[in-house]
Each structure stands twice: as C-alpha cells, then as structure tokens.
Enzyme design. Sequence first.
Site, PDB file in Angstrom:
ATOM      1  CG  HIS A 302      -2.076   0.889   1.081  1.00 14.38           C
ATOM      2  ND1 HIS A 302      -2.019   2.236   1.318  1.00 14.38           N
ATOM      3  CD2 HIS A 302      -3.332   0.619   0.664  1.00 14.38           C
ATOM      4  CE1 HIS A 302      -3.208   2.752   1.059  1.00 14.38           C
ATOM      5  NE2 HIS A 302      -4.020   1.809   0.659  1.00 14.38           N
ATOM      6  CG  ASP A 359      -8.669  -4.464  -2.669  1.00 14.28           C
ATOM      7  OD1 ASP A 359      -9.850  -4.287  -2.347  1.00 14.28           O
ATOM      8  OD2 ASP A 359      -7.992  -3.628  -3.280  1.00 14.28           O
TER       9      ASP A 359
END
Length: 423
Positions: A302, A359
């Site tokens: 991320h 996710d």
Amino acid sequence: MSTATLTLNGQDYQLPVRVGSEGEVGIDIAKLRVQSGAITFDPGYGNTGSCESAITYIDGEQGILRYRGYAIEALAGKSSFVEVSYLLVYGHLPSRDELDRFIHRLTYHSMLHEDMKKFYEGFPPSAHPMSVLSTMVASLSAYYPDSVKEEDIERNIIRLLAKLKTIAAVSYKKSIGQPSIYPRNDLDFVGDFLHMMFAVPTEPYEVSEIIREALDLLLILHVDHEQNCSTSTVRMVGSSGADLFSTISAGISALSGPLHGGANQAVIQMLDNIRSDGGNYAKYIDKAKDKSDPFRLMGFGHRVYKNFDPRAQLIREAADRVLARLGHNDPLLDIAKHLERIALEDDYFVERRLYPNLDFYSGIVYRAMGIPTNMYTVMFALGRLPGWIAQWTEMRDQKSRIHRPRQIYTGPTDRPYVPIDER
Ligand code: ACO
C-alpha cells in the site's frame, strides 16, 4: 506560521509550513514557481499534498484510519453503513431524527428513470459491470441536469446515494440474463441491495441477516481513504466544474484498475490460480520477488500503510466469522492465510513493509455471500461513494482552483518543420 528555507542557485526562498490537526507537516510551495521559476517534481504524487481535508485521517505507520475523527474500529460493527454515509457527507454522526429522514430520502429516491432500462439493453452481456456502472452514473446527468442551486445539488447527492445500488444490481441482473428487480421500500439499504441482486420474480427471497451484516461492515470499511487514485480523480474532475454525476463516473473508472479497486477481483483470480497450480505458494512468492516478472502479490502493499492496514484486519476477522456462520468452507481462505504467513516472514516483504491490504480478504467474504467475482469492484464503488461525495463537496466549499499539475518537459527542443515530400 513557521517557514522552510529552500536554497536554489544560491538564492534562499522562504516557504510557509502548514501543520494539520494531527501534526502532519506540509511545505507550501504554491508560490514557488512565481518566486523562483522552479516547480517540484513528484511522479505518482507520493509526497504531494493536493489539498487540506477534514474528512479522513490515516497514519500509515501506526495503522490508524479515522473518518471525521472516529476510529474505523469504533464505527465498524456499531454504526450502519447508512449512518457512516451520513457522517461522511454531513460531517457529524446523525441524531435519530436526522438518520430517519436520511433513510427516508434514500429509500424514496432509489428507483431509476424507466428510460434508463433502454441503456442497459445496449450493453453486450459480457460487459464488465464496472464499465456499465460508470456509464450509467454518467448518464444520470442527462436525467437530472446540472444546477448551481444548493438545494438541487443536495438532492442530486441523495439521488446518487440512493440509486447507485439499484444501478449496480440491475447491471448484475443484465449480465446474467435475469429480469431486474425493483427496489423495495420496506427493506433497509443493504437488504434492499441484496434483494435486488438475488431475488427472482418466480419465488420469494429472504435476505440473510448474516450476509446483510457482513456486507454492511464491508461497505463501512470502504467508505473513504483520503487522497487515493479515485478520490483524487474525483477532486481533479470536479475542480473543472463538471457536474456531480460525471465526476463520480470518472472516480468509478479510476477505481476499476487492478492496482486500485480492481485488486479485489485480481486477488481471487490469483488465489484460484495458486489452487489450480497445486498450492505451490513458494513459486508465487518467488514470482512476486522477481523484478523481471510483472507478477505482483495482489492484495499486498500500500502506498500509505507501512505497518498493517486496519481494514484488512477487520475483514480478515469478518471472513472467519462469516464463513463459520454460513458453514462455508472456502479453500481459497486457507490459501490466502498460508500466503500471508509466508509473505510476512519473507525478507523481501518485510524490508519493503508490504502487508495485506483491504482487498486481500474482501473477495473471500464476497464469495461466501454469493457475489460473483466481476461484481467485487462494484461493491467497492458502492462503499466508496459517500467518501467521493464528501470529498467533492469539500473541494467545492474550498473554492478550489482547477487542478492543473505542471511537468518537466523532456522531448525535443525546437525542430524545423519539414514539408511532407521532403521527409
Ligand atoms: N508484490 C510484490 N512486490 C511489491 C508489491 C506486491 N504486491 N507491492 C509493492 N512491491 C514492491 C515493488 O516492486 C517495489 O520494490 P522495489 O523497491 O524493489 O522496486 C516496492 O515494493 C515498493 O512498491 P511501489 O510499487 O513503489 O509502491 P507503490 O506505493 O507505488 O504501490 C501498490 C502501491 C500499487 C498498492 C502496490 O503495492 C501494488 O501494486 N500492490 C498490488 C495491487 C494491490 O493490491 N492494489 C490494491 C491497493 S489498495 C487499494 O487501492 C484499495
């Protein structure tokens, strides 16, 4: 206000320093080019603050996420998605009366204009529901024309919040060749969405409370995430004065990419490949580490979180809970957990501080709910809508200038024009 000093070609420039309410520091370079002729260079905007915002706070080092000051852990499981949507759009948690009125408005604006059905007929059955979603949202501006009156803009916000779930469910029904189901005013927001997705005219459909609760939680976890790719797109497009529907349609398109919201679909495809490849985790970890191989561990890494993604923790727990309550045994959940364990011990991932993001586990929960893979990113868009709207509204209230980055030109310098017969 404190200042930072920049020395360029022997000349000092004093740059104002802005400090946020959580102590975040930003050097204000808005006047730098006028003063010095230089711009800043930051491809991918990793170090660029594009706005001030009072909506979402993230501390990627500590794994903190707060909407309007409330920790995600406090909201998830205590508030409903509709309540959190109100919080994002209006800035405070609603009173009982405010929530009731909000629910009433979302309920009574959920039907689509009948003519919009004709649009759906034009899409091939193979169309990805995300492209149908962005097209249908953009088309709303033809039905509810732009207006500068605040009450019209506010009504359009309600319309969009109310109709997106109907648009999403009809897209799905269309893709599997089933008749679309009208919204029902006696169901709550998430229950109504599930009913429109899974009911058929031939038999009654009862919304499962386990699935309703799980989806409500997932939507809350997706509501906002400050200036990510789709949200920055919303602010960028909105800064030109484009109407709400066109702006949000652009955000949906940005979300669809596999490096952003599309990752939830890509994770399940990756886990499925690993399963059909005999569960050879080491091979996929090696592929992810190999710089000559474009493969990446989807659902890992991320831009902001360099510790853990608090949403991923909550979804991981939800995945265990929902699968146990539904009596569902998903081999992909075991593969995901194995992969996570191996990756978190591997030097490559440890050194780069790559952790599972939201996710990584969301697709497993969607699968357990019976939501088809190509609808996962649509679920993300449904959850993210209140955040996009809040950011769009904030951008307008700030009377933001049109967004227009600069560049460092690296092409040819002035070239003499050669007539076509002489080239
Ligand atoms: N698998 C393997 N290596 C990775 C991964 C991954 N998933 N993610 C990052 N890396 C490596 C990069 O190769 C790079 O290595 P290097 O320093 O040796 O060159 C380093 O880690 C830093 O990665 P960047 O790509 O520079 O990080 P960036 O912040 O630009 O990208 C992103 C973040 C897009 C999320 C990236 O981690 C990625 O592609 N992840 C997989 C896709 C994904 O899960 N996306 C969903 C993000 S969450 C969301 O949008 C809701």
